[in-house]
Design an enzyme around this catalytic site. Structure first.
Site, PDB file in Angstrom:
ATOM      1  CD  GLN A 337      -3.482   0.966  -0.054  1.00  0.00           C
ATOM      2  OE1 GLN A 337      -2.973  -0.860  -0.407  1.00  0.00           O
ATOM      3  NE2 GLN A 337      -4.246   1.137  -0.022  1.00  0.00           N
ATOM      4  CD  GLU A 364       7.251 -25.957   9.118  1.00  0.00           C
ATOM      5  OE1 GLU A 364       7.300 -25.818  10.001  1.00  0.00           O
ATOM      6  OE2 GLU A 364       7.863 -26.456   8.158  1.00  0.00           O
TER       7      GLU A 364
HETATM    8  N1  COS Z   1       3.615 -33.055  21.723  1.00  0.00           N
HETATM    9  C1  COS Z   1       3.963 -34.855  21.928  1.00  0.00           C
HETATM   10  N2  COS Z   1       2.698 -35.596  21.818  1.00  0.00           N
HETATM   11  C2  COS Z   1       1.373 -34.896  20.558  1.00  0.00           C
HETATM   12  C3  COS Z   1       1.246 -33.919  20.597  1.00  0.00           C
HETATM   13  C4  COS Z   1       3.348 -32.991  21.002  1.00  0.00           C
HETATM   14  N3  COS Z   1       3.026 -31.310  20.277  1.00  0.00           N
HETATM   15  N4  COS Z   1       0.655 -32.967  19.803  1.00  0.00           N
HETATM   16  C5  COS Z   1      -0.007 -34.301  20.331  1.00  0.00           C
HETATM   17  N5  COS Z   1       0.209 -35.107  20.480  1.00  0.00           N
HETATM   18  C6  COS Z   1      -0.044 -36.362  21.084  1.00  0.00           C
HETATM   19  C7  COS Z   1      -1.411 -36.247  21.808  1.00  0.00           C
HETATM   20  O1  COS Z   1      -1.143 -36.593  23.110  1.00  0.00           O
HETATM   21  C8  COS Z   1      -2.317 -37.623  21.404  1.00  0.00           C
HETATM   22  O2  COS Z   1      -1.672 -38.609  22.568  1.00  0.00           O
HETATM   23  P1  COS Z   1      -1.816 -40.313  23.349  1.00  0.00           P
HETATM   24  O3  COS Z   1      -3.137 -40.073  22.279  1.00  0.00           O
HETATM   25  O4  COS Z   1      -1.558 -40.647  24.041  1.00  0.00           O
HETATM   26  O5  COS Z   1      -2.604 -38.783  24.459  1.00  0.00           O
HETATM   27  C9  COS Z   1      -1.843 -38.477  20.182  1.00  0.00           C
HETATM   28  O6  COS Z   1      -1.060 -37.158  19.813  1.00  0.00           O
HETATM   29  C10 COS Z   1      -2.758 -37.186  18.983  1.00  0.00           C
HETATM   30  O7  COS Z   1      -2.989 -36.378  19.710  1.00  0.00           O
HETATM   31  P2  COS Z   1      -4.529 -35.405  19.069  1.00  0.00           P
HETATM   32  O8  COS Z   1      -5.872 -36.226  19.458  1.00  0.00           O
HETATM   33  O9  COS Z   1      -4.214 -33.926  19.565  1.00  0.00           O
HETATM   34  O10 COS Z   1      -4.379 -35.478  17.839  1.00  0.00           O
HETATM   35  P3  COS Z   1      -5.548 -34.715  16.443  1.00  0.00           P
HETATM   36  O11 COS Z   1      -5.868 -35.837  15.387  1.00  0.00           O
HETATM   37  O12 COS Z   1      -6.687 -34.452  16.978  1.00  0.00           O
HETATM   38  O13 COS Z   1      -4.649 -34.253  15.650  1.00  0.00           O
HETATM   39  C11 COS Z   1      -3.446 -31.751  14.885  1.00  0.00           C
HETATM   40  C12 COS Z   1      -4.186 -32.810  16.111  1.00  0.00           C
HETATM   41  C13 COS Z   1      -4.903 -31.022  14.758  1.00  0.00           C
HETATM   42  C14 COS Z   1      -2.751 -30.239  16.097  1.00  0.00           C
HETATM   43  C15 COS Z   1      -2.924 -32.279  14.564  1.00  0.00           C
HETATM   44  O14 COS Z   1      -3.057 -33.635  13.454  1.00  0.00           O
HETATM   45  C16 COS Z   1      -2.220 -30.861  13.768  1.00  0.00           C
HETATM   46  O15 COS Z   1      -0.876 -30.560  14.342  1.00  0.00           O
HETATM   47  N6  COS Z   1      -2.476 -30.886  12.224  1.00  0.00           N
HETATM   48  C17 COS Z   1      -1.778 -30.218  11.616  1.00  0.00           C
HETATM   49  C18 COS Z   1      -0.314 -30.920  10.389  1.00  0.00           C
HETATM   50  C19 COS Z   1       0.596 -29.534  10.605  1.00  0.00           C
HETATM   51  O16 COS Z   1       0.814 -29.365  10.918  1.00  0.00           O
HETATM   52  N7  COS Z   1       0.666 -30.236   9.035  1.00  0.00           N
HETATM   53  C20 COS Z   1       1.913 -29.266   8.097  1.00  0.00           C
HETATM   54  C21 COS Z   1       2.028 -29.890   7.206  1.00  0.00           C
HETATM   55  S1  COS Z   1       3.767 -30.483   7.951  1.00  0.00           S
HETATM   56  S2  COS Z   1       5.023 -29.022   7.225  1.00  0.00           S
END
Ligand code: COS
Length: 385
Positions: A337, A364
């Site tokens: 802008q 990410e």
């Molecule tokens: N560190 C360590 N463990 C983790 C964690 C973290 N930051 N986040 C989640 N976990 C663990 C949880 O504790 C859970 O373990 P338990 O089952 O033993 O309790 C397990 O991983 C699953 O976690 P959760 O139930 O939260 O998973 P979801 O499927 O609900 O997904 C999100 C969580 C949405 C946060 C995840 O799928 C995500 O980050 N998505 C985006 C992916 C991304 O960033 N992609 C970019 C491309 S890669 S460059």
């Protein structure tokens, strides 16, 4: 945490000079050719930029998180592509091995990642699984002392250049969620692994992404990260916690550069007999940008120091990634802008940065995923009280 301020300042000065003298003058060439010139890559290898975060015992510089974000602030004043080519080695392409790998895996791969001989890459996203990363369907079936991987990964940063992939695949077919996922180290020349054509992106030319296809790719069982099945999703999440903080620092660096460009333009460009920077409506855009940049920088440093102190930073990293990536989008928009019509022209860096920084709100973890991570962690903490 800065371990040795004197040597760290030398590193920072070297990076700042490199950015000023060697990278910024080559930005247009990178955008034109969609590649980092070989001589720049060599120079980056010699400077140790591929191994900034890899522990010293494996040939890297072993930077602390605070040191890493401070280097990223400086490095990312040049086009994001210059950081991206080494970004996976310092981040998502090596951190899984650093955090959860066996000693043998660390010894085998980290020194070559640190030197830049190998480019590392992180293969999580799939055509059908992006934000819902735990639903991935790439399979890894155990066959004797190997796993056989089948599936496809999408938008994989540095895939065309990579020699090594961290691949998240489902080892337990009876699950559909995060619990059945394992992380594998897969070498590029393994038969059955192919890379698609580089994607045609909105921006960030020079930072290539592509599909990675696995067709009966046989990987030795010892290449499962940490040697244990079912831990891959957690490894991926830990990698992303750190990566999100790093991306926040990248956004701070980019915003500082964009604001430098806007400030210079505002001081030079004259309208109505005055430099446009003398007009209060332009000053408001500069001031808002400076304020938000300072906030993003401060929170990124705060979270980095917390990580260095061994505190969990899942929520803080998501806060930083959310705020800094949205912030740099606003700063880039204001910079265009301030440039007026010139800001829409490819002759000006702000036009390119405007497109480049759009990615930071997506990869990410989108801004919406960061919000979800932040709120979930808030609720978890509240339940503990
Ligand atoms: N560190 C360590 N463990 C983790 C964690 C973290 N930051 N986040 C989640 N976990 C663990 C949880 O504790 C859970 O373990 P338990 O089952 O033993 O309790 C397990 O991983 C699953 O976690 P959760 O139930 O939260 O998973 P979801 O499927 O609900 O997904 C999100 C969580 C949405 C946060 C995840 O799928 C995500 O980050 N998505 C985006 C992916 C991304 O960033 N992609 C970019 C491309 S890669 S460059």
């Amino acid at each position: 945490m800065i371990r040795d301020p004197e040597s760290f300042n030398i590193l920072l000065d070297t990076v700042e000079r490199f950015v000023r003298e060697r990278l910024i003058p080559r930005e247009a060439e990178v955008a034109e050719t969609d590649a980092i010139p070989a001589d720049v890559l060599d120079e980056m290898r010699r400077m140790g930029l591929f191994g900034l975060t890899i522990p010293e015992q494996y040939g890297g510089l072993g930077l602390t998180m605070e040191e890493e974000v401070r280097v990223a602030f400086a490095w990312c004043k040049a086009s994001p592509a210059f950081r991206s080519i080494a970004g996976t080695n310092n981040g998502i392409g090596s951190v899984g091995i650093v955090l959860d790998g066996t000693e043998a895996q660390k010894n085998e791969y980290l020194p070559r990642l640190a030197s830049g001989e190998l480019i590392g890459s992180f293969a999580l996203t799939e055509p059908g699984s992006g934000s819902d990363a735990g639903s991935l369907t790439t399979s890894a079936r155990r066959e004797g002392d190997h796993y056989v991987i089948n599936g496809a990964k999408r938008y994989i940063t540095n895939a065309p250049q990579a020699g090594l992939f961290t691949v998240m695949a489902r080892t337990d077919p009876s699950t559909k969620d995060a619990s059945g996922v394992s992380a594998f180290i897969v070498e590029r020349d393994t038969p059955g692994l192919t890379i698609g054509k580089p994607d045609r992106k909105m921006g960030q030319r020079g930072a290539q992404t592509a599909d990675v296809i696995f067709d009966n790719v046989r990987v030795p069982a010892e290449n499962i990260i940490g040697g244990v099945e079912g831990r891959g999703f957690k490894t991926a999440m830990k990698v992303l916690d750190k990566a999100r903080l790093h991306i926040a620092a990248v956004c701070v660096g980019a915003a500082a550069r964009i604001l430098d460009e806007a400030l210079r333009y505002a001081a030079e460009r004259r309208q109505f007999d005055h430099a446009i920077g003398e007009f209060q409506l332009v000053q408001a855009m500069l001031a808002d940008s400076q304020t938000e940049l300072y906030a993003a920088k401060s929170m990124t440093l705060d979270a980095a120091k917390k990580r260095d102190d061994g505190e969990p930073i899942t929520m803080e990293a998501a806060c930083c990634k959310l705020f800094a990536s949205e912030m740099v989008g606003r700063v880039a928009d204001r910079a265009v802008q301030i440039h007026g019509g010139a800001g829409y022209m490819q002759d000006y860096a702000v036009e390119r940065f405007y497109r480049d920084v759009r990615l930071f709100r997506l990869y990410e973890g989108t801004s919406q995923i960061q919000q979800l991570v932040i709120a979930r962690n808030m609720l978890k903490q509240a339940r503990r009280k």
